[in-house]
Design a protein around this motif. Structure first.
Motif, short mmCIF file in Angstrom:
data_model
loop_
_atom_site.label_atom_id
_atom_site.label_comp_id
_atom_site.label_asym_id
_atom_site.label_seq_id
_atom_site.Cartn_x
_atom_site.Cartn_y
_atom_site.Cartn_z
N PHE A 194 0.85 -1.19 0.00
CA PHE A 194 0.00 0.00 0.00
C PHE A 194 0.89 1.24 0.00
N GLU A 195 0.59 2.14 -0.89
CA GLU A 195 1.39 3.36 -1.01
C GLU A 195 0.88 4.43 -0.03
N PRO A 196 1.78 5.25 0.51
CA PRO A 196 3.23 5.17 0.32
C PRO A 196 3.85 4.07 1.16
N VAL A 197 4.94 3.49 0.66
CA VAL A 197 5.69 2.50 1.41
C VAL A 197 6.60 3.25 2.38
N LEU A 198 6.33 3.11 3.68
CA LEU A 198 7.07 3.88 4.68
C LEU A 198 8.35 3.20 5.12
N VAL A 199 8.40 1.88 4.98
CA VAL A 199 9.56 1.14 5.47
C VAL A 199 9.72 -0.14 4.67
N GLY A 259 -0.11 -5.90 6.72
CA GLY A 259 1.33 -5.94 6.50
C GLY A 259 2.09 -5.05 7.45
N MET A 260 3.38 -5.24 7.50
CA MET A 260 4.24 -4.56 8.47
C MET A 260 4.38 -3.08 8.17
N ASN A 261 4.00 -2.28 9.16
CA ASN A 261 4.06 -0.81 9.10
C ASN A 261 3.29 -0.24 7.91
N TYR A 300 4.47 -1.35 21.77
CA TYR A 300 5.45 -2.13 21.02
C TYR A 300 6.10 -1.35 19.89
N TRP A 301 5.39 -0.55 19.09
CA TRP A 301 5.81 -0.21 17.73
C TRP A 301 6.82 0.92 17.62
#
Length: 434
Positions: free
Chosen positions: A105-110, A321-323, A405-406
């Motif tokens: 998913f855009e934007p990809v932050l990490v 998904g992650m972040n 946690y994050w």
């Protein structure tokens, strides 16, 4: 033999002082614009960043590998139980599946691999090696080091709150203590909850040690300063976490009649905090008595939970998904909410510990964390000589309404608390010191 002894001491030293490296890594990330040659630590995407904490774990691993080959570092008798093994296996598997198959998913932050490495793989390596190679004396030194680090953190945060001499905003628009959790680009405040997350386990552990009258020179300052910082964050989730952790401990520690008397005092203290909060901006925003983007701040949580429910129904296996929660929220909020989201920034996480694990790592990650938490709570039956279990209860209490946690340093504090919950036995420590 002398070289082997020095290698072992250096290995243990890295664990003992690791909490200070967590703090350094957090400061490095939030104030990265002041770090020389900062570009060397940055990756392809916005939040890709290598910290000194990453370097520490890499060094720990290689020193262990070399020391193990030379028989200077050996496995101890602590066995990784099946629940812990299952939790670790499922977390790793969940991350691998996300890296391979998660939708983008855009934007990809990490970058997913870097995110999974820094937030899960390295903390797991840290936890497992400590679990299998360190002795009880080193665990107690780690605890003292963590608590002293929190004392230093609290002094810095309070100094900034009252002076504003360090870079970054000293508090948010509601007057809540936030620093050093500021946006690394704008130096504006982020969320006061991160500071509360950072110190709450130390507050619970300090309370128990003061109650037991152990190491008062360390734990009394930690108890006082962490209590002040938690109060000034005005994090109601942290208030509930602190009261819940302490109440469970006293319930297990005291006879019932004495507990009831102490519990009345706890309720009076809670009432005093309530009265002290009534006229604050945070309280007025929460109940709609002050101008805000929403009629009250609870409405923003309703929108977040509506999005969580949508993800549960539409993406139950893989989550988002992650972040990627923030990017997914931005792309789908109009469809899910039927209108624009009212905040300036879209939420970065699901505002619930287990739901955030599920949205990031999918169903397998959720199962892994449930197994881990149940095992931690059940293994020692909430015995008061295992103080970290009550810090874990505080974490889980706050995790009902927020996403503990994050951040990398918070993730390591979580796994250090897990480590202490399994192995830090206060009665054994008292016996050794007597």
């Amino acid at each position: 033999m002398e070289k082997k002894g020095m290698l072992k001491k250096f290995y243990e030293w890295m664990f003992v002082y690791s909490p200070w490296v967590f703090l350094a890594g957090m400061l490095q990330f939030h104030f990265q614009q002041f770090v020389p040659f900062n570009r060397l630590f940055m990756g392809a995407n916005f939040f890709d960043y290598v910290t000194v904490t990453d370097f520490l774990v890499i060094l720990i691993f290689f020193v262990f590998a070399y020391g193990f080959s030379k028989k200077a570092i050996v496995w101890n008798g602590n066995r990784l139980g099946r629940p812990l093994q299952a939790a670790i296996f499922l977390l790793v598997l969940a991350g691998i599946l996300q890296i391979a198959f998660q939708e983008v998913f855009e934007p990809v932050l990490v970058t997913p691999t870097e995110y999974f490495r820094s937030m899960f793989i390295f903390p797991l390596i840290y936890m497992v090696l400590a679990y299998k190679t360190l002795d009880s004396r080193t665990f107690n030194r780690m605890l003292q080091s963590y608590v002293l680090m929190v004392v230093f953190f609290c002094v810095m945060a309070l100094f900034q709150y009252f002076t504003g001499l360090f870079p970054g905003e000293k508090h948010d628009f509601m007057g809540r203590l936030v620093w050093p959790f500021v946006d690394f680009v704008s130096m504006k405040s982020t969320s006061a909850n991160w500071a509360a997350f950072f110190v709450t386990p130390a507050f619970i552990l300090s309370f128990i040690h003061v109650w037991k009258k152990r190491d008062l020179k360390i734990f009394v300052p930690a108890l006082i300063l962490s209590a002040i910082v938690i109060y000034m964050t005005q994090s109601y989730g942290a208030y509930a976490a602190a009261f819940t952790g302490i109440t469970f401990y006293l319930f297990r520690e005291l006879k019932f009649k004495k507990f009831l008397a102490v519990f009345v005092l706890i309720l009076i203290a809670a009432g005093g905090i309530y009265l002290a909060q009534i006229n604050t901006k945070k309280f007025q925003v929460s109940y709609g008595d002050a101008e805000y983007r929403y009629s009250n701040s609870v409405d923003s949580r309703k929108d977040i939970y509506a999005m969580n429910w949508h993800i549960l129904l539409t993406r139950p296996i893989m989550g988002v998904g992650m972040n990627q929660y923030q990017s997914y929220f931005a792309a789908n909020h109009k469809e899910v909410l039927g209108r624009d989201y009212g905040e300036v920034q879209f939420p970065p996480h699901a505002h619930n510990f287990l739901v955030s694990i599920w949205t990031s790592l999918g169903g397998l990650g959720l199962i892994a964390m449930i197994i881990l938490i149940i095992d931690l709570l059940w293994r020692h039956r909430l015995k008061p000589e295992y103080p970290a279990v009550f810090a874990l209860i505080a974490i889980m209490t706050h995790g009902l309404v927020d996403s503990y946690y994050w951040r990398q340093e918070i993730a390591y504090i979580f796994w250090m608390t897990v480590l202490f919950t399994y192995l830090l036995n206060m009665s054994a420590t008292l016996h050794q010191e007597s």
